[in-house]
Scaffold this motif. Structure first.
Motif, PDB file in Angstrom:
ATOM      1  N   MET A   1       0.813  -1.192  -0.050  1.00 41.73           N
ATOM      2  CA  MET A   1      -0.115  -0.067  -0.129  1.00 41.73           C
ATOM      3  C   MET A   1       1.023   1.239  -0.025  1.00 41.73           C
ATOM      4  SD  MET A   1      -2.895   0.804   2.844  1.00 41.73           S
ATOM      5  CE  MET A   1      -3.489   2.473   3.029  1.00 41.73           C
ATOM      6  N   THR A   2       0.623   2.224  -0.759  1.00 45.50           N
ATOM      7  CA  THR A   2       1.408   3.431  -0.942  1.00 45.50           C
ATOM      8  C   THR A   2       0.767   4.456  -0.472  1.00 45.50           C
ATOM      9  OG1 THR A   2       0.594   3.814  -2.994  1.00 45.50           O
ATOM     10  CG2 THR A   2       2.591   2.473  -3.022  1.00 45.50           C
ATOM     11  N   LEU A   3       1.383   5.468   0.201  1.00 49.32           N
ATOM     12  CA  LEU A   3       0.573   6.622   0.593  1.00 49.32           C
ATOM     13  C   LEU A   3       0.850   7.801  -0.509  1.00 49.32           C
ATOM     14  CD1 LEU A   3      -0.307   7.996   3.245  1.00 49.32           C
ATOM     15  CD2 LEU A   3       1.834   8.699   3.808  1.00 49.32           C
ATOM     16  N   ASP A   4      -0.378   8.298  -0.827  1.00 53.25           N
ATOM     17  CA  ASP A   4      -0.516   9.398  -1.846  1.00 53.25           C
ATOM     18  C   ASP A   4      -0.318  10.537  -1.141  1.00 53.25           C
ATOM     19  OD1 ASP A   4      -1.024  10.764  -4.125  1.00 53.25           O
ATOM     20  OD2 ASP A   4      -3.262  10.523  -3.906  1.00 53.25           O
ATOM     21  N   LEU A   5       0.623  11.532  -1.679  1.00 49.93           N
ATOM     22  CA  LEU A   5       0.825  12.756  -1.111  1.00 49.93           C
ATOM     23  C   LEU A   5      -0.336  13.608  -0.790  1.00 49.93           C
ATOM     24  CD1 LEU A   5       3.051  14.845   0.117  1.00 49.93           C
ATOM     25  CD2 LEU A   5       3.428  15.554  -2.329  1.00 49.93           C
ATOM     26  N   ASN A   6      -1.458  13.666  -1.847  1.00 48.89           N
ATOM     27  CA  ASN A   6      -2.485  14.614  -1.665  1.00 48.89           C
ATOM     28  C   ASN A   6      -3.531  14.132  -0.624  1.00 48.89           C
ATOM     29  OD1 ASN A   6      -1.902  16.152  -3.982  1.00 48.89           O
ATOM     30  ND2 ASN A   6      -2.706  14.933  -5.435  1.00 48.89           N
ATOM     31  N   ILE A   7      -3.372  12.779  -0.503  1.00 45.72           N
ATOM     32  CA  ILE A   7      -4.252  12.321   0.628  1.00 45.72           C
ATOM     33  C   ILE A   7      -3.606  12.709   2.046  1.00 45.72           C
ATOM     34  CG2 ILE A   7      -5.112  10.200   1.989  1.00 45.72           C
ATOM     35  CD1 ILE A   7      -5.390   8.790  -0.974  1.00 45.72           C
ATOM     36  N   MET A   8      -2.429  12.501   2.108  1.00 42.26           N
ATOM     37  CA  MET A   8      -1.618  13.045   3.427  1.00 42.26           C
ATOM     38  C   MET A   8      -1.726  14.583   3.673  1.00 42.26           C
ATOM     39  SD  MET A   8      -0.174  11.707   5.550  1.00 42.26           S
ATOM     40  CE  MET A   8       0.983  11.879   7.203  1.00 42.26           C
ATOM     41  N   ILE A   9      -1.626  15.498   2.609  1.00 40.58           N
ATOM     42  CA  ILE A   9      -2.038  16.701   2.709  1.00 40.58           C
ATOM     43  C   ILE A   9      -3.539  16.807   3.282  1.00 40.58           C
ATOM     44  CG2 ILE A   9      -2.157  18.917   1.632  1.00 40.58           C
ATOM     45  CD1 ILE A   9       0.443  17.826  -0.056  1.00 40.58           C
ATOM     46  N   ALA A  10      -4.441  16.376   2.754  1.00 39.76           N
ATOM     47  CA  ALA A  10      -5.945  16.419   3.048  1.00 39.76           C
ATOM     48  C   ALA A  10      -5.926  16.115   4.547  1.00 39.76           C
ATOM     49  CB  ALA A  10      -6.718  15.657   2.248  1.00 39.76           C
ATOM     50  N   ILE A  11      -5.300  15.110   4.874  1.00 42.48           N
ATOM     51  CA  ILE A  11      -5.879  14.426   6.246  1.00 42.48           C
ATOM     52  C   ILE A  11      -5.004  15.427   7.128  1.00 42.48           C
ATOM     53  CG2 ILE A  11      -4.745  12.688   8.134  1.00 42.48           C
ATOM     54  CD1 ILE A  11      -5.141  10.883   5.750  1.00 42.48           C
ATOM     55  N   LEU A  12      -3.844  16.064   6.937  1.00 44.28           N
ATOM     56  CA  LEU A  12      -3.087  16.955   7.873  1.00 44.28           C
ATOM     57  C   LEU A  12      -3.872  18.197   8.008  1.00 44.28           C
ATOM     58  CD1 LEU A  12       0.717  16.387   6.979  1.00 44.28           C
ATOM     59  CD2 LEU A  12      -0.452  15.525   9.173  1.00 44.28           C
ATOM     60  N   ALA A  13      -4.562  18.769   6.808  1.00 46.95           N
ATOM     61  CA  ALA A  13      -5.295  20.006   6.618  1.00 46.95           C
ATOM     62  C   ALA A  13      -6.450  19.837   7.588  1.00 46.95           C
ATOM     63  CB  ALA A  13      -5.580  20.294   5.340  1.00 46.95           C
ATOM     64  N   MET A  14      -7.136  18.561   7.256  1.00 45.62           N
ATOM     65  CA  MET A  14      -8.481  18.406   8.261  1.00 45.62           C
ATOM     66  C   MET A  14      -8.116  18.364   9.812  1.00 45.62           C
ATOM     67  SD  MET A  14     -10.681  15.752   5.968  1.00 45.62           S
ATOM     68  CE  MET A  14      -9.411  14.783   5.452  1.00 45.62           C
ATOM     69  N   ALA A  15      -6.991  17.729   9.769  1.00 44.25           N
ATOM     70  CA  ALA A  15      -6.600  17.670  11.522  1.00 44.25           C
ATOM     71  C   ALA A  15      -6.070  18.963  11.834  1.00 44.25           C
ATOM     72  CB  ALA A  15      -5.433  16.745  11.513  1.00 44.25           C
ATOM     73  N   ALA A  16      -5.469  20.036  11.259  1.00 40.92           N
ATOM     74  CA  ALA A  16      -5.075  21.395  11.563  1.00 40.92           C
ATOM     75  C   ALA A  16      -6.571  22.120  11.725  1.00 40.92           C
ATOM     76  CB  ALA A  16      -4.364  21.964  10.528  1.00 40.92           C
ATOM     77  N   ALA A  17      -7.368  21.889  10.839  1.00 47.09           N
ATOM     78  CA  ALA A  17      -8.563  22.604  11.119  1.00 47.09           C
ATOM     79  C   ALA A  17      -9.517  22.235  12.334  1.00 47.09           C
ATOM     80  CB  ALA A  17      -9.645  22.326   9.732  1.00 47.09           C
ATOM     81  N   THR A  18      -9.448  21.092  12.552  1.00 43.60           N
ATOM     82  CA  THR A  18     -10.138  20.469  13.785  1.00 43.60           C
ATOM     83  C   THR A  18      -9.295  21.014  15.015  1.00 43.60           C
ATOM     84  OG1 THR A  18     -10.641  18.368  12.700  1.00 43.60           O
ATOM     85  CG2 THR A  18     -10.664  18.445  15.212  1.00 43.60           C
ATOM     86  N   VAL A  19      -8.145  20.920  14.994  1.00 38.51           N
ATOM     87  CA  VAL A  19      -7.151  21.619  16.436  1.00 38.51           C
ATOM     88  C   VAL A  19      -7.822  23.078  16.400  1.00 38.51           C
ATOM     89  CG1 VAL A  19      -5.081  21.838  17.045  1.00 38.51           C
ATOM     90  CG2 VAL A  19      -5.652  19.740  16.350  1.00 38.51           C
ATOM     91  N   PHE A  20      -7.600  23.814  15.254  1.00 32.90           N
ATOM     92  CA  PHE A  20      -7.786  25.189  15.438  1.00 32.90           C
ATOM     93  C   PHE A  20      -9.293  25.660  15.845  1.00 32.90           C
ATOM     94  CE2 PHE A  20      -9.301  28.978  13.328  1.00 32.90           C
ATOM     95  CZ  PHE A  20      -8.445  29.989  13.772  1.00 32.90           C
ATOM     96  N   THR A  21     -10.199  24.884  15.455  1.00 34.39           N
ATOM     97  CA  THR A  21     -11.411  25.131  15.722  1.00 34.39           C
ATOM     98  C   THR A  21     -11.691  24.916  17.171  1.00 34.39           C
ATOM     99  OG1 THR A  21     -12.315  23.083  14.865  1.00 34.39           O
ATOM    100  CG2 THR A  21     -12.630  24.961  13.536  1.00 34.39           C
ATOM    101  N   ARG A  22     -11.160  23.865  17.871  1.00 33.97           N
ATOM    102  CA  ARG A  22     -11.421  23.575  19.177  1.00 33.97           C
ATOM    103  C   ARG A  22     -10.508  24.548  20.181  1.00 33.97           C
ATOM    104  NH1 ARG A  22     -12.508  17.688  20.730  1.00 33.97           N
ATOM    105  NH2 ARG A  22     -13.634  16.922  18.722  1.00 33.97           N
ATOM    106  N   ILE A  23      -9.341  24.940  19.703  1.00 37.04           N
ATOM    107  CA  ILE A  23      -8.615  25.627  20.611  1.00 37.04           C
ATOM    108  C   ILE A  23      -9.036  27.156  20.397  1.00 37.04           C
ATOM    109  CG2 ILE A  23      -6.378  26.835  20.736  1.00 37.04           C
ATOM    110  CD1 ILE A  23      -4.987  24.448  19.772  1.00 37.04           C
TER     111      ILE A  23
END
Length: 100
Positions: A1-23
């Motif tokens: 299984m390979t890790l697609d860079l676009n998927i990784m960027i999307a996951i990190l962006a969603m994580a950052a948005a979640t952390v930002f809204t909570r904080i």
């Protein structure tokens, strides 16, 4: 299984948005004067979120899920969110077990 860079960027962006809204919510609430009306509105958010998550399932599936949604809605008015979810899951499991 390979890790697609676009998927990784999307996951990190969603994580950052979640952390930002909570904080930001925790920081901003310190600057708001809490009267009884605002406190009641904030306390109504968790049950509203629970209902928003389970309502589509309740109306798109069978009677067991619909009745469990109603039970969860009633219980969510008095119990914490986690307890309400547990009651809802137990209710749907029980209703499915009896064949409803």
């Amino acid at each position: 299984m390979t890790l697609d860079l676009n998927i990784m960027i999307a996951i990190l962006a969603m994580a950052a948005a979640t952390v930002f809204t909570r904080i930001s919510g925790l920081v901003l609430i310190r600057h708001v004067e809490m009267d009884e009306r605002r406190r009641a509105a904030i306390e109504a958010i968790p049950p509203a979120v629970v209902m928003a998550v389970i309502a589509p399932t309740a109306f798109a599936t069978g009677w067991a899920e619909t009745l469990a949604c109603a039970v969860t809605a009633i219980v969510a008015r008095r119990l914490p969110m986690l307890a309400s979810v547990v009651v809802g899951v137990a209710t749907v499991a029980l209703l499915r077990a009896v064949g409803l």
